[in-house]
Write a protein that holds these residues in place. Structure first.
Motif, PDB file in Angstrom:
ATOM      1  N   ASN A  50     -17.673   3.646  13.051  1.00 24.28           N
ATOM      2  CA  ASN A  50     -16.376   3.675  13.419  1.00 24.28           C
ATOM      3  C   ASN A  50     -16.256   2.343  12.356  1.00 24.28           C
ATOM      4  OD1 ASN A  50     -16.714   4.656  15.822  1.00 24.28           O
ATOM      5  ND2 ASN A  50     -17.324   3.012  16.932  1.00 24.28           N
ATOM      6  N   PRO A  51     -15.650   1.751  11.984  1.00 22.74           N
ATOM      7  CA  PRO A  51     -15.308   0.958  10.837  1.00 22.74           C
ATOM      8  C   PRO A  51     -14.627   1.556  10.166  1.00 22.74           C
ATOM      9  CG  PRO A  51     -17.660  -0.540  11.563  1.00 22.74           C
ATOM     10  CD  PRO A  51     -17.653   1.075  11.839  1.00 22.74           C
ATOM     11  N   SER A  52     -15.193   1.807   9.573  1.00 18.67           N
ATOM     12  CA  SER A  52     -14.462   3.051   8.001  1.00 18.67           C
ATOM     13  C   SER A  52     -13.910   3.987   8.450  1.00 18.67           C
ATOM     14  CB  SER A  52     -15.655   3.764   7.228  1.00 18.67           C
ATOM     15  OG  SER A  52     -16.738   4.451   8.105  1.00 18.67           O
ATOM     16  N   ALA A  53     -13.832   4.601   9.389  1.00 11.81           N
ATOM     17  CA  ALA A  53     -13.291   5.079   9.852  1.00 11.81           C
ATOM     18  C   ALA A  53     -11.718   4.841   9.986  1.00 11.81           C
ATOM     19  CB  ALA A  53     -13.456   6.072  11.683  1.00 11.81           C
ATOM     20  N   LYS A  54     -12.070   3.414  10.263  1.00 14.23           N
ATOM     21  CA  LYS A  54     -10.420   3.054  10.563  1.00 14.23           C
ATOM     22  C   LYS A  54      -9.889   2.064   9.703  1.00 14.23           C
ATOM     23  CE  LYS A  54      -8.896  -1.330  14.110  1.00 14.23           C
ATOM     24  NZ  LYS A  54      -9.139  -2.215  14.805  1.00 14.23           N
ATOM     25  N   GLN A  55     -10.733   2.489   8.634  1.00 15.93           N
ATOM     26  CA  GLN A  55      -9.926   2.072   7.061  1.00 15.93           C
ATOM     27  C   GLN A  55      -9.452   3.014   6.428  1.00 15.93           C
ATOM     28  OE1 GLN A  55     -13.558   0.475   4.818  1.00 15.93           O
ATOM     29  NE2 GLN A  55     -13.063  -1.486   6.698  1.00 15.93           N
ATOM     30  N   VAL A  56      -9.203   3.992   7.368  1.00 10.50           N
ATOM     31  CA  VAL A  56      -9.073   5.705   7.033  1.00 10.50           C
ATOM     32  C   VAL A  56      -7.361   5.719   6.848  1.00 10.50           C
ATOM     33  CG1 VAL A  56      -8.878   8.015   6.648  1.00 10.50           C
ATOM     34  CG2 VAL A  56     -11.179   6.800   6.876  1.00 10.50           C
ATOM     35  N   GLU A  57      -6.976   4.656   7.539  1.00 14.31           N
ATOM     36  CA  GLU A  57      -5.603   4.854   8.163  1.00 14.31           C
ATOM     37  C   GLU A  57      -4.865   4.944   6.231  1.00 14.31           C
ATOM     38  OE1 GLU A  57      -3.964   1.848   9.853  1.00 14.31           O
ATOM     39  OE2 GLU A  57      -2.469   2.208  10.490  1.00 14.31           O
ATOM     40  N   SER A  58      -3.605   5.755   6.480  1.00 10.28           N
ATOM     41  CA  SER A  58      -2.325   5.811   5.796  1.00 10.28           C
ATOM     42  C   SER A  58      -1.741   4.854   5.253  1.00 10.28           C
ATOM     43  CB  SER A  58      -1.503   6.968   5.512  1.00 10.28           C
ATOM     44  OG  SER A  58      -0.891   7.237   6.793  1.00 10.28           O
ATOM     45  N   MET A  59      -1.721   4.414   3.760  1.00  9.84           N
ATOM     46  CA  MET A  59      -0.792   3.452   3.102  1.00  9.84           C
ATOM     47  C   MET A  59       0.790   3.690   2.836  1.00  9.84           C
ATOM     48  SD  MET A  59      -3.445   0.833   3.346  1.00  9.84           S
ATOM     49  CE  MET A  59      -2.711  -0.482   2.738  1.00  9.84           C
ATOM     50  N   LEU A  60       1.238   3.204   2.785  1.00  9.48           N
ATOM     51  CA  LEU A  60       2.975   3.302   1.963  1.00  9.48           C
ATOM     52  C   LEU A  60       3.107   1.950   1.503  1.00  9.48           C
ATOM     53  CD1 LEU A  60       4.508   3.946   5.836  1.00  9.48           C
ATOM     54  CD2 LEU A  60       4.258   5.749   3.947  1.00  9.48           C
ATOM     55  N   SER A  61       3.741   2.625   0.539  1.00  5.20           N
ATOM     56  CA  SER A  61       4.391   1.195  -0.313  1.00  5.20           C
ATOM     57  C   SER A  61       5.939   0.805   0.121  1.00  5.20           C
ATOM     58  CB  SER A  61       4.604   1.433  -1.841  1.00  5.20           C
ATOM     59  OG  SER A  61       5.581   0.649  -2.868  1.00  5.20           O
ATOM     60  N   CYS A  62       5.425  -0.690   0.260  1.00  5.13           N
ATOM     61  CA  CYS A  62       7.061  -0.837   0.682  1.00  5.13           C
ATOM     62  C   CYS A  62       8.184  -0.387   0.061  1.00  5.13           C
ATOM     63  CB  CYS A  62       6.949  -2.707   0.549  1.00  5.13           C
ATOM     64  SG  CYS A  62       8.424  -3.446   0.874  1.00  5.13           S
ATOM     65  N   ALA A  63       9.404  -0.664  -0.567  1.00  6.05           N
ATOM     66  CA  ALA A  63      10.462  -0.222  -1.084  1.00  6.05           C
ATOM     67  C   ALA A  63      11.340  -1.465  -1.674  1.00  6.05           C
ATOM     68  CB  ALA A  63      11.971   0.399  -0.043  1.00  6.05           C
ATOM     69  N   HIS A  64      11.095  -2.235  -0.670  1.00  7.58           N
ATOM     70  CA  HIS A  64      11.622  -3.479  -1.406  1.00  7.58           C
ATOM     71  C   HIS A  64      10.594  -4.494  -2.919  1.00  7.58           C
ATOM     72  CE1 HIS A  64      14.048  -7.336  -1.729  1.00  7.58           C
ATOM     73  NE2 HIS A  64      12.677  -7.822  -1.574  1.00  7.58           N
ATOM     74  N   CYS A  65       9.226  -4.619  -1.771  1.00  7.16           N
ATOM     75  CA  CYS A  65       8.688  -5.210  -2.936  1.00  7.16           C
ATOM     76  C   CYS A  65       7.146  -4.646  -3.231  1.00  7.16           C
ATOM     77  CB  CYS A  65       8.132  -6.524  -2.099  1.00  7.16           C
ATOM     78  SG  CYS A  65       6.721  -5.997  -0.392  1.00  7.16           S
ATOM     79  N   GLN A  66       6.972  -2.997  -2.829  1.00  7.74           N
ATOM     80  CA  GLN A  66       6.593  -2.377  -3.242  1.00  7.74           C
ATOM     81  C   GLN A  66       4.728  -2.773  -2.853  1.00  7.74           C
ATOM     82  OE1 GLN A  66       8.533  -3.239  -6.595  1.00  7.74           O
ATOM     83  NE2 GLN A  66       9.649  -1.355  -5.380  1.00  7.74           N
ATOM     84  N   VAL A  67       5.101  -3.168  -2.041  1.00  5.27           N
ATOM     85  CA  VAL A  67       3.043  -4.271  -1.950  1.00  5.27           C
ATOM     86  C   VAL A  67       2.467  -3.070  -1.007  1.00  5.27           C
ATOM     87  CG1 VAL A  67       2.612  -5.801   0.152  1.00  5.27           C
ATOM     88  CG2 VAL A  67       3.453  -6.719  -1.927  1.00  5.27           C
ATOM     89  N   TYR A  68       1.059  -2.859  -1.024  1.00  6.13           N
ATOM     90  CA  TYR A  68       0.564  -1.252  -0.114  1.00  6.13           C
ATOM     91  C   TYR A  68       0.289  -1.955   1.490  1.00  6.13           C
ATOM     92  CZ  TYR A  68       0.530   2.126  -3.526  1.00  6.13           C
ATOM     93  OH  TYR A  68       1.667   2.621  -4.434  1.00  6.13           O
ATOM     94  N   PHE A  69       0.396  -1.563   2.515  1.00  6.31           N
ATOM     95  CA  PHE A  69       0.268  -2.135   3.943  1.00  6.31           C
ATOM     96  C   PHE A  69      -0.020  -0.428   4.866  1.00  6.31           C
ATOM     97  CE2 PHE A  69       4.691  -0.373   5.378  1.00  6.31           C
ATOM     98  CZ  PHE A  69       5.893  -0.337   4.220  1.00  6.31           C
TER      99      PHE A  69
END
Ligand SMILES: [Zn+2]
Length: 95
Positions: A50-69
């Motif tokens: 279960n915890p690993s399945a939660k981490q599979v969520e896709s990440m996006l890069s912020c268009a302003h600061c390029q931080v991944y979230f």
């Protein structure tokens, strides 16, 4: 009522002892009561997955600061994604 409390205590002690005893047991002895352990192993596998399945969520890069979230936390303005509303506002003001 007091007898019931003692009974509960006895069951708890029994379960605790059985758990620690099983943990110390070598794997060859463990197979003897496989009817009980196989179900527990299955539940442990579910818990681990279960915890690993939660981490599979896709990440996006912020268009302003390029931080991944995580994509679920994104603030979208037009076609661009931002890490927070502040960055979305800054980007929309400057452009
Ligand atoms: Zn940002």
């Amino acid at each position: 009522m007091k007898l019931f409390l003692w009974l509960c205590l006895a069951v708890l002690v029994y379960l605790a002892l059985r758990k620690s005893f099983r943990a110390n047991m070598p794997p060859s002895n463990r197979n003897q009561d496989s009817a009980n352990t196989s179900q527990e192993d299955w539940r442990e596998d579910q818990f681990v997955q279960n915890p690993s399945a939660k981490q599979v969520e896709s990440m996006l890069s912020c268009a302003h600061c390029q931080v991944y979230f995580p994509a679920s936390e994104s603030v979208q303005r037009g076609n661009l994604h931002y890490c927070c509303a502040e960055h979305a506002d800054i980007a929309s003001k400057t452009s």
